[in-house]
Design a protein around this motif. Sequence first.
Motif, short mmCIF file in Angstrom:
data_model
loop_
_atom_site.label_atom_id
_atom_site.label_comp_id
_atom_site.label_asym_id
_atom_site.label_seq_id
_atom_site.Cartn_x
_atom_site.Cartn_y
_atom_site.Cartn_z
N ARG A 71 -16.68 -19.75 -17.61
CA ARG A 71 -16.94 -18.48 -18.29
C ARG A 71 -16.48 -17.30 -17.45
NH1 ARG A 71 -19.49 -18.62 -22.78
NH2 ARG A 71 -19.94 -16.40 -22.69
N SER A 116 -13.40 -14.78 -17.97
CA SER A 116 -13.41 -13.53 -18.73
C SER A 116 -13.24 -12.31 -17.83
CB SER A 116 -14.71 -13.39 -19.52
OG SER A 116 -15.83 -13.33 -18.65
N ASP A 121 -13.53 -14.05 -25.40
CA ASP A 121 -14.25 -14.47 -24.21
C ASP A 121 -15.51 -15.26 -24.54
OD1 ASP A 121 -13.31 -11.43 -22.48
OD2 ASP A 121 -12.41 -13.44 -22.40
N ASN A 156 -14.03 -18.43 -24.23
CA ASN A 156 -13.21 -18.61 -23.01
C ASN A 156 -11.77 -18.97 -23.37
OD1 ASN A 156 -15.52 -18.24 -21.48
ND2 ASN A 156 -15.93 -20.43 -21.33
#
Length: 126
Positions: free
Chosen positions: A27, A30, A74, A77
């Motif tokens: 993650r 982002s 995002d 992802n």
Amino acid sequence: QVQLVESGGGLVQAGGSLRLSCAASERTASNYGRGWFRQAPGKEREFVAAIDWRGVNTVYADSVKGRFTISRDDAKNTVYLQMNSLKPEDTAVYYCAKDRRIFSVLTTAIQDYAYWGQGTQVTVSS
């Protein structure tokens, strides 16, 4: 270490469209700019498109400007490359990459990208 996985390549006729996807395993991706590059047989890898970490700014190679669109989600992802009006000269292996610099300005320089996917083949027939 983040892993990037591209998908969406294939064979398409000239004038057609494809959408490539690039999913990141972390993650935290982002927080980084993302780019798409391509490499045709016998040629060096070249820049195609990039998007900054905020998803606000984008930049394109002149050869694809007006035909390709880069975007990012995002929450998933994932970065996308929408390719329209494809030409035979777009045939190449397409790679996505992650900027090595966190929260950085947009870049087209290949040396600024540290992590690469395995590539997805795009073939455009005339």
